[in-house]
Design an enzyme around this catalytic site. Structure first.
Site, PDB file in Angstrom:
ATOM      1  N   GLU A 171       0.890  -1.246  -0.181  1.00 22.89           N
ATOM      2  CA  GLU A 171      -0.066  -0.040  -0.188  1.00 22.89           C
ATOM      3  C   GLU A 171       0.847   1.117  -0.073  1.00 22.89           C
ATOM      4  O   GLU A 171       0.610   2.264   0.743  1.00 22.89           O
ATOM      5  CB  GLU A 171      -1.048  -0.097   1.164  1.00 22.89           C
ATOM      6  CG  GLU A 171      -1.935  -1.013   1.135  1.00 22.89           C
ATOM      7  CD  GLU A 171      -3.030  -0.945   2.097  1.00 22.89           C
ATOM      8  OE1 GLU A 171      -2.696  -0.669   3.351  1.00 22.89           O
ATOM      9  OE2 GLU A 171      -4.089  -1.416   2.012  1.00 22.89           O
ATOM     10  N   GLU A 256      -6.728  -7.587  -0.701  1.00 24.96           N
ATOM     11  CA  GLU A 256      -7.331  -7.399   0.710  1.00 24.96           C
ATOM     12  C   GLU A 256      -8.742  -7.281   1.018  1.00 24.96           C
ATOM     13  O   GLU A 256      -9.317  -6.136   0.873  1.00 24.96           O
ATOM     14  CB  GLU A 256      -6.599  -6.620   1.560  1.00 24.96           C
ATOM     15  CG  GLU A 256      -4.965  -6.892   1.719  1.00 24.96           C
ATOM     16  CD  GLU A 256      -4.522  -5.754   2.636  1.00 24.96           C
ATOM     17  OE1 GLU A 256      -5.069  -4.961   3.397  1.00 24.96           O
ATOM     18  OE2 GLU A 256      -3.099  -5.656   2.962  1.00 24.96           O
TER      19      GLU A 256
END
Lengths: 626, 626
Positions: A171, A256
């Protein structure tokens, strides 16, 4: 633009077919249904059990963060034994038919201390630009990745192992966005280092929040496939559309998909209805997407592993149950059963694998006896003592990862009455004593950085500072611990500090002479008891330690730091104690209560002085009214 | 514009000769050299001694504030006995040849609680506009002045008494300036009320800071002679020039020539060199001015009499020594001797008056025994208990003038740990307890209105608030005491309060059963001892009580509230104990220590548990480093 990867010499390959919008494994289109599990949050004796349960739900892969700081606690000293035996973990996955999506970081977030980075990065260079191409950061990364990847190369799919993909950073886009610089040079270097060690054919990918096009763009470099992450309350078609803006062809991937959510101390336990999770999962799978469930099994942030979020400063509890399909203690929840039914529509369920919940046992009350206050034991507990420093030094300057630092200053002037104590840079919780008497608690999480003090000239101001977990997300990642600013008393800045490192990492060598009964147990104090286990047939079973009526502290079982308890704040009220930490016979329990115990000394004995071993968890307890 | 007042029927008169720029007494030009003395700050048995000493320096007048709040403690209930026997005081002045310049207020400042106003003005009408023509203020003033002036009329010079002049209000100009409205209607009403009761011939004057032309202008009304006040560091010619802007003819008058200055707790003792004071006095007298020395004798703010200044909130100590020529204990200082030499150049010194310093005696250590904490005695101490009120009520709403109010709230919710307690309107000092355990002290003088608390649902938050003296100067005069704002705990405003009035005005009826030894003396606590005095020849002599090693509190001698001690903050470390408060034999000493005692219980007896009677004062002790 049909394209396939280069199959390797064994005909084992894992590539992308951009024409078919799919992964291709060994030449055959492949879609993964994966689940995240953190080996560092599961007792190694339980790894196999948990992996079997993941496979048993029909999942064909796991997604695994690698936690740098636990593997390299000191620069150049690497640990891959026991809890850190990553190769064994991956081999077990392989054994049970689970492919591995590897997420080596170096930054992982994962609600871990410092997002998995080693604290000593901040010691080596205070100005280090984390998660950038800054050589102060990249040199240790290169050294670490060399060690890590040399170990794992053999476990790549193309080399006969389970690893099908490797994530570059984690991320990164949101960090680049927040810090104002998308350092593609940094991401490119990580890509190149990875390829250098793992080979050109390894499939690399990136993950970014599916809600932010800017984030996906920010972490984009050539040769790294962009994927997105998002939860069940978001519009998955919109999110995949965002992925498509950067990957017009190739597989759709939610790296995710949130089965639950993380908790913070003092905030209600997060829960996501199974129906919501599984219906969206069903729709995504039907849509042809690859999905990783974050988490399939959360586990436990044992010891000092838990990280913090900011702003505001919020501390994560010891349980990382995450409301995941497999509970913290490894139990199959209704969410798991629902999940299995959804997965069965798309993948074959390996019925041959037998899984069942472990039995739990209530070992009953554990009576505790006092060992004295932290001041009674301060010399034994001190691993490093720093004479006089003009300004207070941080944990990192003292070379200390976790635990406590005791800052002491002897007052050389007369103050007002009361006088305001102000420590703007208190990281994170400060127990303020005058001559060993507790005056109050300062708290970063409550933004309480001032308090009134009554202190006389010649008295000792003692501030025992707890590191509650370094920040693991966002631009304020450089989270030095301890006292990171001036300490003001009234209008004076206090100088000349004495510091003691109290990491509380080795607590076995306690003087067992009982302390004086006059010992004031308002100070941080140590308490000792035991669990006696008879094992007629089996090894000791899992249990939960309940700290009802205790305040906040740490518990060590047979010397193992089980983690932080804080029932006073909630929502977690019990700590999961895995059976493998117990032995038949006498098991030592050592409690460091940082605040107030329920113990009362009455007519020669201690009353109310016990914790309890129970057979069920309580991680959904009361939290403060807002 | 030569003009004289109307001589009265006895040929006694006091007027101004504007042509001659002088006062005229009984037809003869007159210049006063006066000194301020507050009867309410001197034990009545010492009045005559002090007045003789004033006269003996050659002064021909005294200037006297009248303190409304001590004469009318409850609306319509007037006190003129003992300490409040103003007529006797003025008669004694007259007896020793001192004229009187009367300053009846109603506001007097004088570093007295609420500037001498009765607290119940704030009870009757929260919105009362003090020191204005607001009927809520003027109606009680009229009622009070009627009583006062009817008593004093006979003491006017023209009626055979000592009073030559009467001041209208007191330094009103600065108040009018600060509040933004110069209410000449108010001043005119006061003028008219005074004339109505005392007659048209009474000489009225105003006093304002000589440094501010605007202030002098602000309080100016016809028929009231403007005078100025200023100290020895100011340019007296410039200040008299300011008076001349408003009184182009008539006597020059400095109504307050500062011989010293007031003290505040926590700030160094004020001292003004005698040489400076007396050289400027000499120059002013040579210049022909009338001068009042503020103070000639300061005395003592016994009990709860001391007022406070704001902003910042600063509390005045018990001693009002003021570094005046006659010390707090009535001793003639070098400044007195220098003064006498200056005055002798202009006035005849009455050598016939014999004055000498009183002898002082050290009665030695006074051993104290515990009577228990304030919580042990809370029922007996409570004079009024208020059930449940949504919001905390102020002292004034509870009808309480002085002392303490205990605010109690039982917590009905779970808080964070710690949680921030915030009481922005805390007036003035808050002892914060949870279930009778002291957590810390909030302080208006230190601007500490927040503190971290650890408190559980169901526990009792107890805030014992001390009134440290109402503001006596400036626009923030409406100084409600107690908790005057919301009490915030975290984000919650706490409601449902129970209040107890604890004025600590009658402390004789204590249960003398010794408290349990377990009593925690960190709470406010009571201690009792005695001074045994044998009086072979004389009545008991003056002494000083030293509170070395004690913190902050009150002391009662034979039931008389001697005042506040606070050696922890300084500069005052001893309290003056006038001999007339003592008797031959056993004298009770009761100490209310609000904070920490030096007492230690060891093997069945109390150690270090004493205060000392010494033969010399210490009001110039150590204060906090800024």
């Amino acid at each position: 633009c049909h394209q396939t990867g280069q199959p390797n010499r064994n005909n084992r390959s894992f590539t992308i077919d951009y024409g078919m919008n799919t992964f291709v494994k060994d030449g055959v289109p492949f879609r993964y249904i994966s689940g995240s599990i953190h080996y560092f949050r599961v007792h190694p004796n339980h790894w196999e059990d948990r992996l079997k349960k993941i496979r048993s739900a029909g999942l064909n892969a796991i997604q695994v963060y690698v936690e740098w700081n636990s593997h390299e606690p000191e620069p150049g000293k690497f640990q891959f034994e026991g809890n850190q035996d990553l190769e064994r973990f991956l081999e077990l996955a392989h054994k049970w038919g689970l492919l591995v999506i590897l997420r080596p970081g170096p930054f992982i977030d994962a609600e871990r201390d410092f997002g998995g980075l080693p604290f000593w990065l901040l010691q080596k260079n205070k100005q280090v630009k984390l998660r950038t191409a800054d050589p102060s950061f990249m040199k240790p990364v290169r050294s670490w990745f060399k060690v890590l990847f040399q170990k794992l190369k053999r476990l790549l799919h193309q080399n006969g192992g389970p690893i099908i993909m490797v994530q570059v950073e984690n991320e990164y886009g949101s960090y680049g966005q927040q810090t104002g610089k998308c350092d593609t040079e940094y991401i490119s270097q990580l890509r190149d280092i990875t390829r250098e060690h793992l080979g050109q054919e390894v499939l690399l990918f990136a993950t970014d929040g599916g809600g932010s096009i800017d984030s996906i763009r920010c972490s984009k470099v050539p040769g790294v496939y962009s994927t997105v992450d998002f939860g069940p309350t978001e519009d998955f078609k919109d999110r995949f559309h965002h992925q498509r803006l950067f990957e017009p062809h190739g597989p759709l991937v939610n790296s995710e998909f949130y089965t639950g959510w993380l908790d913070h101390w003092g905030h209600p336990h997060s829960q996501t209805p199974s129906k919501k999770v599984n219906s969206v999962l069903d729709a995504m799978l039907k849509f042809g997407a690859n999905v990783n469930l974050y988490m399939i099994h959360g586990g436990t942030s044992f010891g000092f592993g838990a990280g913090s979020n900011f702003p505001p400063f919020q501390v994560t509890p010891t349980s990382y149950d995450y409301d995941a399909p497999i509970s913290e203690a490894g139990d199959l929840t209704p969410k798991y059963e629902d999940l299995k039914r959804v997965v069965a529509k798309y993948e074959a369920i390996p019925d041959a694998i037998q899984v069942k919940n472990s039995s739990k046992r209530a070992y009953g009350s554990i009576y505790l006896k006092p060992l004295g206050t932290i001041f009674d034991h301060v010399k034994n507990l001190t691993t490093f003592s720093m004479g006089i420093s003009t300004n207070p030094l941080t944990f990192e300057e003292l070379g200390q990862a976790f635990g406590f630092v005791l800052y002491e200053h002897r007052l050389d002037h007369v103050t007002t009455n009361p006088v305001q104590l102000e420590i703007k840079g208190l990281h994170d919780r400060g127990y303020v004593y005058v001559n060993q008497e507790l005056q109050g608690i300062l708290s970063r999480s409550e933004s309480i950085f001032t308090m009134p003090l009554i202190i006389a000239k010649g008295q000792k101001l003692q501030i025992l500072v707890e590191n509650q977990g370094r920040i693991c997300f966002g631009k304020n990642l450089n989270d030095f611990k301890g006292i990171t600013s001036a300490v003001k008393l009234g209008n004076n800045i206090l100088t000349n500090w004495h510091m003691r490192s109290i990491p509380v990492s080795h607590v076995s060598h306690f003087d067992t002479t009982p302390p004086s009964l006059k010992t004031k147990f308002k100070s941080m104090s140590f308490w000792k008891g035991h669990i006696k286990i008879s094992c007629p047939r089996s090894s000791p079973e899992d249990t939960f330690l309940s700290f009802q009526h205790w305040s906040k502290g740490l518990v060590f079982v047979n010397g193992f730091n089980l983690g932080r308890y804080w029932p006073r704040l909630g929502p977690q009220e019990t700590l999961y104690l895995p059976g493998p930490l117990l032995k038949c016979g006498i098991n030592d329990v050592l409690v460091l209560e940082q605040e107030k115990t329920p113990c009362r000394f009455h007519k020669g004995s201690w009353l109310n002085c016990n914790i309890k071993s129970t057979d069920s968890p309580q991680i959904n307890g009361q939290t403060p009214s807002v």
